[in-house]
Design a protein around this motif. Structure first.
Motif, PDB file in Angstrom:
ATOM      1  N   ASP A 246      -2.634  -7.871  -4.502  1.00  0.00           N
ATOM      2  CA  ASP A 246      -3.228  -9.203  -4.474  1.00  0.00           C
ATOM      3  C   ASP A 246      -4.673  -9.118  -3.972  1.00  0.00           C
ATOM      4  O   ASP A 246      -4.935  -8.579  -2.886  1.00  0.00           O
ATOM      5  CB  ASP A 246      -2.426 -10.124  -3.559  1.00  0.00           C
ATOM      6  N   ASP A 249      -6.286 -14.699  -2.765  1.00  0.00           N
ATOM      7  CA  ASP A 249      -5.450 -15.634  -3.531  1.00  0.00           C
ATOM      8  C   ASP A 249      -6.088 -15.975  -4.866  1.00  0.00           C
ATOM      9  O   ASP A 249      -5.759 -16.975  -5.485  1.00  0.00           O
ATOM     10  CB  ASP A 249      -5.200 -16.911  -2.724  1.00  0.00           C
ATOM     11  N   THR A 252      -4.222 -11.169  -9.149  1.00  0.00           N
ATOM     12  CA  THR A 252      -3.163 -10.201  -8.853  1.00  0.00           C
ATOM     13  C   THR A 252      -3.221  -9.088  -9.883  1.00  0.00           C
ATOM     14  O   THR A 252      -3.309  -9.350 -11.091  1.00  0.00           O
ATOM     15  CB  THR A 252      -1.782 -10.860  -8.886  1.00  0.00           C
ATOM     16  N   THR A 266      -4.474 -15.911 -10.369  1.00  0.00           N
ATOM     17  CA  THR A 266      -3.302 -16.570  -9.791  1.00  0.00           C
ATOM     18  C   THR A 266      -3.335 -18.058 -10.147  1.00  0.00           C
ATOM     19  O   THR A 266      -4.302 -18.560 -10.751  1.00  0.00           O
ATOM     20  CB  THR A 266      -3.293 -16.398  -8.269  1.00  0.00           C
TER      21      THR A 266
END
Length: 403
Positions: A246, A249, A252, A266
């Motif tokens: 990851d 945020d 990925t 994501t």
């Protein structure tokens, strides 16, 4: 002038005479020697002295033991002899265990002597027969490929000795043995994770890895799953799956070539496109990206010319799915500036392209193989993931140690 004293006309009675009047008569005379003898006898009876417990106790014990039957005395004597024999037997066991531990340390090249425990009683009788009921050996910290085995413990049964007495044991034959091998998660964390990845058990045959992995100056969160299984008769294999890195945020990375693998935005990353016009226009301004997303060119031109149309396009669920399906690794080298506008470092994406599935899986592999003995065989029976590590049951037969 003093007044003269007058004498009484009647004199007072003599007290001695009154006492004599009370006398009933002469008493019977007692000889002086008898009187003195009685006094001495009375004194001898009344004299006190502290009791002598020590001498009296010995005398009592001696008398009590002397009063025991001969059979009881024989039983007591045999019990004393048996106690000394048992003590001597235990000392012989300790000596033999110490010698065996030193011998195994030298022959196996171990850093520390193993623990050796000889079972059965009495030991000296077994030694005379050149056969031991059982011998348990525990070896800590055994190197096995990339990992260290926390403990290898095996119990040999019906061991036949090649020996001439206690001090001249040349070797042993082991017809069968069983035991287990243990890998602790603490050791795996230290050796494979380098204090950045931790391993925990999940179910009977799965281990989960969580932590961080440094890539191109960025600490990426790592998550993976290892499935533990037996490989052949002496090996343990691990199938690494569900690997993902990851990047915050935003995106990925899943190593592999399938459509679901690679580098993808994501849900939060795609939602940011709807809120941030600059990022959305940077993405839609690249024709190759638009074609991969499958957005009509006319719709893209309207969106780039009208912020309202742009918000309407990027805010739709379909656009979010199309954006999440983009593999950014393929576009990173050709469009580094777009990657920067999305908040991704092109150097990081370049390093991720070299971090293939086999390369990443190798970093997390828990596989190992037991060494093959010169004689006999060793087999793995069962592999089980426990709370504190991985435990492998082993068995074998026909082993020969020494000569």
């Amino acid at each position: 002038m003093r007044t003269p004293h007058h004498l009484d006309a009647h004199p007072r009675p003599n007290p001695y005479e009154e006492l004599a009047a009370l006398d009933d008569g002469p008493l019977e005379e007692t000889p002086l020697e008898e009187f003195l003898t009685e006094e001495r006898d009375a004194g001898a009876e009344d004299a006190w002295a502290p009791p002598d417990h020590r001498r009296g106790g010995k005398r009592r014990r001696k008398n009590r033991f002397a009063g025991l039957p001969l059979a009881v005395k024989a039983v007591v004597g045999l019990a004393v002899l048996a106690s000394f024999a048992a003590l001597g037997d235990r000392w012989a066991v300790l000596y033999a265990e110490h010698r065996a531990a030193d011998t195994l340390k030298d022959r196996l090249g171990l850093a520390a002597a193993p623990e050796v425990e000889i079972g059965g009683f009495p030991f000296l009788t077994q030694l005379a027969d050149k056969r031991l009921d059982s011998v348990k050996v525990t070896v800590p910290d055994v190197a096995a490929d990339r990992v260290s085995l926390a403990k290898v413990s095996a119990t040999a049964h019906d061991v036949t000795l090649n020996a001439d007495g206690l001090t001249s044991v040349r070797g042993a034959h082991v017809p069968r043995f069983d035991g287990d091998v243990q890998l602790t998660f603490a050791d795996l964390n230290r050796e494979l994770g380098a204090s950045q990845v931790t391993f925990t058990g999940e179910g009977r045959d799965r281990v989960r890895a969580n932590g961080t992995l440094p890539v191109a100056g960025h600490n990426l969160r790592l998550r993976a799953e290892a499935r533990i299984q037996r490989q052949g008769e002496r090996g343990i294999a691990t199938e690494i799956g569900k690997m993902r890195l990851d990047i915050g945020d935003l995106a990925t990375y899943r190593p592999g070539t399938r459509a679901s693998e690679g580098l993808h935005l994501t849900a939060k990353g795609t939602a940011d496109l709807a809120r941030e016009t600059r990022k959305a226009k940077a993405l839609l301004s690249v024709p190759a990206i638009v074609r991969r997303m499958g957005v009509p060119e006319a719709t893209v031109r309207e969106a780039l010319a009208d912020d309202g149309k742009l918000a309407e396009l990027t805010g739709s669920p379909r656009f979010a799915r199309q954006a999440a399906g983009l593999n950014l690794i393929d576009l990173a080298l050709e469009n580094p500036e777009v990657m920067r506008r999305l908040g991704l470092d092109p150097n990081l994406l370049d390093s991720l392209s070299d971090l293939t599935r086999p390369a990443l899986a190798d970093r997390l592999s828990l596989a190992f193989e037991l060494p093959e003995p010169d004689q006999g065989d060793v087999r793995l029976q069962d592999v089980r993931v426990e709370e504190d590590g991985i435990r492998v049951r082993v068995s074998g037969s026909g082993l020969t140690v020494g000569r």
